[in-house]
Design an enzyme around this catalytic site. Structure first.
Site, PDB file in Angstrom:
ATOM      1  N   CYS A   2      31.161  28.049 -33.872  1.00 29.10           N
ATOM      2  CA  CYS A   2      32.221  27.537 -32.860  1.00 29.10           C
ATOM      3  C   CYS A   2      32.924  28.524 -32.473  1.00 29.10           C
ATOM      4  O   CYS A   2      32.847  29.709 -32.732  1.00 29.10           O
ATOM      5  CB  CYS A   2      33.214  26.635 -33.821  1.00 29.10           C
ATOM      6  SG  CYS A   2      32.237  25.258 -34.626  1.00 29.10           S
ATOM      7  N   ARG A  27      29.439  29.353 -27.445  1.00 30.81           N
ATOM      8  CA  ARG A  27      29.503  29.280 -28.771  1.00 30.81           C
ATOM      9  C   ARG A  27      29.442  27.744 -29.309  1.00 30.81           C
ATOM     10  O   ARG A  27      29.198  27.398 -30.410  1.00 30.81           O
ATOM     11  CB  ARG A  27      30.731  29.696 -29.395  1.00 30.81           C
ATOM     12  CG  ARG A  27      30.811  31.158 -29.054  1.00 30.81           C
ATOM     13  CD  ARG A  27      32.082  31.625 -29.733  1.00 30.81           C
ATOM     14  NE  ARG A  27      31.757  31.684 -30.975  1.00 30.81           N
ATOM     15  CZ  ARG A  27      31.366  32.915 -31.827  1.00 30.81           C
ATOM     16  NH1 ARG A  27      31.063  33.978 -31.193  1.00 30.81           N
ATOM     17  NH2 ARG A  27      31.364  32.953 -33.188  1.00 30.81           N
ATOM     18  N   TRP A  74      30.901  23.230 -31.949  1.00 31.32           N
ATOM     19  CA  TRP A  74      29.437  23.024 -32.477  1.00 31.32           C
ATOM     20  C   TRP A  74      29.424  22.398 -33.542  1.00 31.32           C
ATOM     21  O   TRP A  74      29.096  23.016 -34.548  1.00 31.32           O
ATOM     22  CB  TRP A  74      28.598  24.268 -32.208  1.00 31.32           C
ATOM     23  CG  TRP A  74      27.219  24.175 -31.721  1.00 31.32           C
ATOM     24  CD1 TRP A  74      26.501  23.835 -30.755  1.00 31.32           C
ATOM     25  CD2 TRP A  74      26.304  23.834 -32.636  1.00 31.32           C
ATOM     26  NE1 TRP A  74      25.296  23.474 -30.879  1.00 31.32           N
ATOM     27  CE2 TRP A  74      24.901  23.587 -32.278  1.00 31.32           C
ATOM     28  CE3 TRP A  74      26.307  24.045 -34.054  1.00 31.32           C
ATOM     29  CZ2 TRP A  74      23.683  23.551 -32.811  1.00 31.32           C
ATOM     30  CZ3 TRP A  74      25.161  23.746 -34.922  1.00 31.32           C
ATOM     31  CH2 TRP A  74      23.805  23.436 -34.094  1.00 31.32           C
ATOM     32  N   ASN A 100      36.156  28.543 -38.083  1.00 33.07           N
ATOM     33  CA  ASN A 100      34.620  28.701 -37.740  1.00 33.07           C
ATOM     34  C   ASN A 100      33.762  29.325 -38.806  1.00 33.07           C
ATOM     35  O   ASN A 100      34.334  30.043 -39.376  1.00 33.07           O
ATOM     36  CB  ASN A 100      34.502  29.669 -36.563  1.00 33.07           C
ATOM     37  CG  ASN A 100      32.967  30.090 -36.182  1.00 33.07           C
ATOM     38  OD1 ASN A 100      32.180  29.208 -36.466  1.00 33.07           O
ATOM     39  ND2 ASN A 100      32.794  31.307 -35.788  1.00 33.07           N
ATOM     40  N   GLY A 101      32.725  28.544 -39.258  1.00 28.99           N
ATOM     41  CA  GLY A 101      32.126  28.659 -40.356  1.00 28.99           C
ATOM     42  C   GLY A 101      31.673  27.535 -41.205  1.00 28.99           C
ATOM     43  O   GLY A 101      31.828  26.490 -40.568  1.00 28.99           O
ATOM     44  N   GLU A 484       2.829  31.182 -31.892  1.00 27.33           N
ATOM     45  CA  GLU A 484       4.307  31.357 -31.502  1.00 27.33           C
ATOM     46  C   GLU A 484       4.490  32.388 -30.491  1.00 27.33           C
ATOM     47  O   GLU A 484       5.341  32.453 -29.660  1.00 27.33           O
ATOM     48  CB  GLU A 484       5.451  31.085 -32.777  1.00 27.33           C
ATOM     49  CG  GLU A 484       6.688  31.346 -32.053  1.00 27.33           C
ATOM     50  CD  GLU A 484       7.495  30.498 -31.636  1.00 27.33           C
ATOM     51  OE1 GLU A 484       6.660  29.185 -31.377  1.00 27.33           O
ATOM     52  OE2 GLU A 484       8.669  30.495 -31.261  1.00 27.33           O
ATOM     53  N   LYS A 488       6.097  32.110 -26.493  1.00 24.00           N
ATOM     54  CA  LYS A 488       6.939  33.160 -25.975  1.00 24.00           C
ATOM     55  C   LYS A 488       6.661  33.794 -24.984  1.00 24.00           C
ATOM     56  O   LYS A 488       7.184  33.821 -24.072  1.00 24.00           O
ATOM     57  CB  LYS A 488       7.513  34.076 -27.074  1.00 24.00           C
ATOM     58  CG  LYS A 488       8.247  33.572 -28.358  1.00 24.00           C
ATOM     59  CD  LYS A 488       9.629  32.861 -28.102  1.00 24.00           C
ATOM     60  CE  LYS A 488       9.599  31.322 -27.851  1.00 24.00           C
ATOM     61  NZ  LYS A 488       9.767  30.584 -28.943  1.00 24.00           N
ATOM     62  N   GLU A 491       6.038  31.558 -21.800  1.00 19.39           N
ATOM     63  CA  GLU A 491       7.349  30.908 -21.474  1.00 19.39           C
ATOM     64  C   GLU A 491       8.143  31.670 -20.568  1.00 19.39           C
ATOM     65  O   GLU A 491       8.647  31.169 -19.445  1.00 19.39           O
ATOM     66  CB  GLU A 491       8.280  30.517 -22.662  1.00 19.39           C
ATOM     67  CG  GLU A 491       7.611  29.083 -23.085  1.00 19.39           C
ATOM     68  CD  GLU A 491       8.689  28.773 -24.529  1.00 19.39           C
ATOM     69  OE1 GLU A 491       9.548  27.747 -24.424  1.00 19.39           O
ATOM     70  OE2 GLU A 491       8.808  29.786 -25.386  1.00 19.39           O
ATOM     71  N   HIS A 507     -15.993  32.793 -31.861  1.00 14.48           N
ATOM     72  CA  HIS A 507     -16.441  31.541 -31.684  1.00 14.48           C
ATOM     73  C   HIS A 507     -16.173  31.342 -30.178  1.00 14.48           C
ATOM     74  O   HIS A 507     -16.374  30.041 -29.823  1.00 14.48           O
ATOM     75  CB  HIS A 507     -16.245  30.542 -32.593  1.00 14.48           C
ATOM     76  CG  HIS A 507     -16.651  30.614 -34.018  1.00 14.48           C
ATOM     77  ND1 HIS A 507     -17.803  30.294 -34.360  1.00 14.48           N
ATOM     78  CD2 HIS A 507     -15.923  31.080 -35.072  1.00 14.48           C
ATOM     79  CE1 HIS A 507     -17.922  30.773 -35.687  1.00 14.48           C
ATOM     80  NE2 HIS A 507     -16.763  31.175 -36.099  1.00 14.48           N
ATOM     81  N   LYS A 606      15.962  22.843 -22.197  1.00 10.56           N
ATOM     82  CA  LYS A 606      16.242  23.071 -23.536  1.00 10.56           C
ATOM     83  C   LYS A 606      15.810  21.982 -24.332  1.00 10.56           C
ATOM     84  O   LYS A 606      14.970  22.194 -25.311  1.00 10.56           O
ATOM     85  CB  LYS A 606      17.584  23.637 -23.488  1.00 10.56           C
ATOM     86  CG  LYS A 606      17.937  24.032 -24.876  1.00 10.56           C
ATOM     87  CD  LYS A 606      17.352  25.479 -25.290  1.00 10.56           C
ATOM     88  CE  LYS A 606      17.437  25.767 -26.673  1.00 10.56           C
ATOM     89  NZ  LYS A 606      16.362  26.670 -27.176  1.00 10.56           N
TER      90      LYS A 606
HETATM   91  C1  F6R Z   1       9.468  27.084 -27.094  1.00  9.23           C
HETATM   92  C2  F6R Z   1      10.390  26.194 -27.209  1.00  9.23           C
HETATM   93  C3  F6R Z   1       9.647  24.507 -27.144  1.00  9.23           C
HETATM   94  C4  F6R Z   1      10.429  23.651 -28.122  1.00  9.23           C
HETATM   95  C5  F6R Z   1       9.976  22.170 -28.003  1.00  9.23           C
HETATM   96  C6  F6R Z   1      10.623  21.287 -28.956  1.00  9.23           C
HETATM   97  O1  F6R Z   1      10.211  28.295 -27.246  1.00  9.23           O
HETATM   98  O2  F6R Z   1      11.555  25.963 -27.091  1.00  9.23           O
HETATM   99  O3  F6R Z   1       8.420  24.541 -27.218  1.00  9.23           O
HETATM  100  O4  F6R Z   1      10.262  24.137 -29.478  1.00  9.23           O
HETATM  101  O5  F6R Z   1      10.458  21.768 -26.659  1.00  9.23           O
HETATM  102  O6  F6R Z   1      11.876  21.310 -29.118  1.00  9.23           O
HETATM  103  P1  F6R Z   1      12.686  20.753 -30.149  1.00  9.23           P
HETATM  104  O7  F6R Z   1      12.558  21.773 -31.285  1.00  9.23           O
HETATM  105  O8  F6R Z   1      14.109  20.599 -29.740  1.00  9.23           O
HETATM  106  O9  F6R Z   1      12.155  19.318 -30.605  1.00  9.23           O
END
Ligand code: F6R
Length: 611
Positions: A2, A27, A74, A100-101, A484, A488, A491, A507, A606
Site C-alpha cells: 500500500c 502501489r 492494495w 503498510n505491511g 515462461e 516473456k 510479449e 523431434h 493485464k
Molecule cells: C504473461 C501474462 C499472462 C497471464 C495470463 C493469466 O506475462 O501475464 O500470460 O499469466 O493472462 O493471468 P492471471 O494470472 O491473472 O490469471
C-alpha cells in the site's frame, strides 16, 4: 503493498496528503482514506476505489487541520471496501493509524483484544495496531504505548500514528516496509516512497528497520524502537525528478517489479511455516483441512504464465506428496469433458483472480462437486471469492502487463503447498521439509545476486535484439521456465520464441537451427544436466548460437556455449525461481532496445476478463 503518507506542519494537511496519495497510487488503488486532526477530534474520509474518488469526496467534506495521515490500499487481509480502508481507529477514535505491511500474528492479537473488550470495525490485520496502542496508551505516553504494542507484533510494517491526546506529534516506525521522512520548512512528511515527498522538499532521511521517528512541527527525533537510543541519521538530497520516481526511480513498472522480487518472494513465504518443525501453516487451508485426506488427485487450471507456474507446481506436488496431478489450460478444460468429482482438488492459479477462462474452469469444477483452491494475488478478486479455500501471493500490485513477481510468487506458494500435502501424506520426512524451507529463505539473497547481473544481460540483449526467432530449452522443473522465458520475450519484444523440453528438440525444432538462431538452454546442474549438454552439442554442430544458464562454478559449459549466465546454487526444486530472473531481464532489455512500451505491450491487457 500500500501507499502511506503523513503530514505535520503549518499548512492544511488534506491537500498535501491527497497530492501525495496520487503519487503513491501505483502501489495500490482499491480503496483510500485520510484522517486529519481538526483541533479537537480526528476526522476522516474513506472511499472504495481510486484516489480520484477520495479527492472528489474531499470537495464535499472539508477536513481542516495541519496534522494528518492518508493511505491508498492494495488489499491483503479483507476485501477492498470502505470499512477495510485505512486510516484505522481505536475504539475511542483518539488514535488513528495507517499501515503498510503484514501483521502475521494479527489473528491471535485480535482474539485477545476482543476478549479485553475492544471493538473491531474492519477485517484487516492493520486494525489490531490501533487497538493495541490504545490499550497501552491508557497509562503511558503515545511513544511508550507504541513501543509496548510493537513488542507483541510479528510482521512487517511502515506505520504512522497520530493521536488526539498528543496532537502536537506524529510518530512513525519502520520494519521491512519502506518509509521515508521528508524535512521541510517547519513541516515534515512521511511517505512510502519519495515521489510523495519531493513536491515539498528534496531533503529526506531514509529510515531503517526498527527505527522510530517522533515528529512535531518544530523538530524530529529518531531512536531505536527497542532501546530508545537516539540515532543520528544522514540527511540526503534527492536529485530525481517527479516523473522518474513515480515508478520509484525505475524506468518502467516491469523493471521495478523484477527488482522487487527479493521482497515479494519473502512476502509469499513469510509467516507460512514453522522452520524447526518443517511444518506449513497456511491459514487459507484450515477450512478444508479435514477434507484433504479424502482426495485422490489434483487438477491445476490456469492460463498463460500462471499455467507455467502450475506445471512446476504439479511436478513438485507429484514428487513430494505422491498425489497424481494434471495441469490444464483453463480454456481447454472448460470445454472438454474432464473427469472431475468430489475426490478431486481443483487448484486455480491466477495473479489477477479475474481471468475469464480460469473462472469458468472453476465453475465447472464446482458443478462436479470438486473441492476448489485458489492461488491469487489480488485480494477479493472473483476467483478468491469463488473458491472453497485459497492462499494469496502477497506480491503487491503488479502493474506491468507481463507478469514477473506474480509468477515467482506463484512458484513459492506452490512449493509451500506441495510440502504441506507431503506432510499430510507423510511422504516427506521432517529433515527434507526443513531443508527445502531453509533454502526457500535463502532465495531473496540469491535473487539479489542475479539482479546484479542486469548489466551483462543488457549487453547480451544488444547481440540478440535483431533476431527474429529464439528457442528456449529446459528439462524437468525447468521446462516450464523455458516456456515462461519464451513467453516473456514474445510479449514485450515481439520476437517469435518457442519453449521446448530440451529432449524434444530433435523431434522437429532442430530443423530451425542455423547461425542466426539463438538457443537459450536452461542448463543448471540437476539429474538431466548431462543430457542437456548433449543437446547443446547438437546445436553447436549446426552452428547455432548458444546461451546457457549454468550453475555457478560450471567451467565445462564455457567451451560449448557462446555466452554463459551463472545462476547461484540451490536445491533442484527451487532452481526454477532463480532461472526465471535472467529470462525476465533478457526479455526486458531486448524490448527496451527495440523501443517498445514495456508496461503496456501491444494487444495485451493485464487481466483477461474475456474468453
Ligand atoms: C504473461 C501474462 C499472462 C497471464 C495470463 C493469466 O506475462 O501475464 O500470460 O499469466 O493472462 O493471468 P492471471 O494470472 O491473472 O490469471
Amino acid at each position: 503493498m500500500c501507499g502511506i503518507i503523513g503530514y505535520i506542519g503549518q499548512r492544511e494537511a488534506s491537500s498535501i496528503l491527497i497530492g501525495g496519495l496520487k503519487c503513491l497510487e501505483y502501489r495500490g488503488y482499491d480503496s483510500a482514506g485520510m484522517a486529519v486532526f481538526d483541533g479537537q477530534n480526528i476526522q476522516d474520509i474513506k472511499i472504495k476505489g481510486k484516489i480520484f474518488g477520495l479527492a472528489k469526496a474531499l470537495e464535499k467534506k472539508n477536513l481542516p487541520g495541519k496534522l494528518g495521515i492518508a493511505h491508498t490500499r492494495w488489499a491483503t487481509h479483507g476485501a477492498p471496501s470502505i470499512i477495510n480502508a485505512h486510516p484505522h481507529f481505536c475504539c475511542s477514535r483518539h488514535i488513528a493509524i495507517v499501515h503498510n505491511g503484514i501483521i502475521e500474528n494479527y489473528a491471535n492479537l485480535r482474539k485477545v483484544l476482543i476478549k479485553e473488550g475492544h471493538h473491531f470495525s474492519s477485517e484487516t490485520d492493520s486494525e489490531v495496531l490501533a487497538h493495541l496502542i490504545e490499550k497501552y496508551h491508557k497509562h503511558k505516553s503515545l511513544t511508550k504505548a507504541i513501543q509496548l504494542a510493537l513488542k507483541q507484533v510479528i510482521g512487517a510494517y511502515a506505520l504512522v500514528v497520530i493521536s488526539a491526546t498528543e496532537p502536537q506529534k506524529m510518530i512513525a516506525i519502520k520494519k521491512s516496509s519502506s518509509l521515508i521522512l521528508g524535512l521541510g520548512q517547519k513541516e515534515y512528511l512521511l511517505a512510502s516512497d519519495a515521489s510523495a515527498i519531493i513536491p515539498h522538499t528534496k531533503k529526506v532521511i531514509y529510515l531503517d528497520d526498527n527505527e522510530m521517528v517522533v515528529l512535531s512541527k518544530n523538530g524530529y527525533r529518531i531512536h531505536n524502537l527497542g532501546n530508545n537510543h537516539l540515532i543520528k541519521k544522514k540527511v540526503e538530497t534527492i536529485n530525481w525528478n517527479l516523473t522518474q520516481i513515480s515508478k520509484d526511480g525505475f524506468k518502467t513498472f516491469m523493471l521495478k517489479e523484477i527488482f522487487e522480487q527479493p521482497e515479494s518472494i519473502a512476502n509469499a513465504f513469510r509467516g507460512r511455516f514453522i522452520p524447526e518443525k518443517g511444518q506449513i501453516k497456511l491459514g487459507g487451508l484450515e477450512t478444508i483441512e479435514s477434507k484433504l485426506p479424502h482426495l485422490s488427485r489434483i487438477i491445476i487450471v490456469a492460463c498463460g504464465s500462471s499455467w507455467h507456474a502450475g506445471l512446476v507446481g504439479g511436478s513438485l506436488i507429484e514428487e513430494l506428496a505422491k498425489i497424481p496431478v494434471k495441469v490444464e489450460y483453463a480454456s481447454e478444460f472448460r470445454y472438454r469433458y474432464p473427469v472431475v468429482g468430489p475426490d478431486c482438488l481443483v487448484i486455480a492459479i491466477s495473479q489477477s483472480g479475474e481471468t475469464a477462462d480460469t473462472i469458468a474452469a472453476l465453475e465447472l469444477a464446482k458443478t462436479k462437486k470438486a473441492l476448489t483452491f485458489g492461488i491469487c494475488n489480488v485480494v477479493g478478486s472473483s476467483i478468491a471469492r469463488l473458491v472453497d479455500a485459497g492462499a494469496y501471493l502477497h506480491a503487491g500490485p503488479e502493474i506491468g502487463v507481463a507478469t514477473t513477481k506474480g509468477f515467482t510468487s506463484q512458484l513459492i506458494v506452490l512449493t509451500i503447498l506441495a510440502i504441506h500435502f507431503a506432510n499430510l501424506k507423510k511422504t516427506i520426512n521432517r529433515k527434507n521439509a526443513q531443508k527445502i524451507l531453509k533454502e526457500l529463505t535463502r532465495l531473496p539473497v540469491l535473487i539479489k545476486k542475479l539482479l546484479d547481473q542486469s548489466g551483462s544481460l543488457a549487453e547480451l540483449a544488444q547481440k540478440l535484439k535483431n533476431t527474429h526467432n529464439c528457442l528456449y530449452l529446459g528439462r524437468g522443473y525447468n521446462f516450464p521456465i523455458a516456456l515462461e522465458g519464451a513467453l516473456k520475450l514474445k510479449e514485450i519484444s515481439y520476437i517469435h520464441a518457442e519453449g521446448y523440453p530440451a529432449a524434444e528438440m530433435k523431434h522437429g525444432p532442430i530443423a530451425l537451427i542455423d547461425k542466426k538462431m539463438p538457443t537459450i538452454f536452461i542448463a543448471t546442474q540437476d539429474k538431466t544436466y548431462k543430457k542437456i549438454i548433449s543437446n547443446m552439442l547438437e546445436v553447436k554442430a549446426r552452428n547455432g548460437m548458444i546461451i546457457a544458464l549454468a550453475t555457478v562454478g560450471d567451467k565445462k559449459i564455457t567451451s560449448i556455449a557462446d555466452k554463459v549466465i551463472y545462476i547461484p546454487r540451490t536445491i533442484d526444486f527451487l532452481m526454477p525461481v532463480l532461472n526465471t530472473i535472467p529470462c525476465q531481464l533478457l526479455a526486458y532489455h531486448i524490448a527496451i532496445l527495440k523501443g517498445h512500451d514495456i508496461d503496456k505491450p501491444r494487444n495485451l491487457a493485464k487481466s483477461v476478463t474475456v474468453e
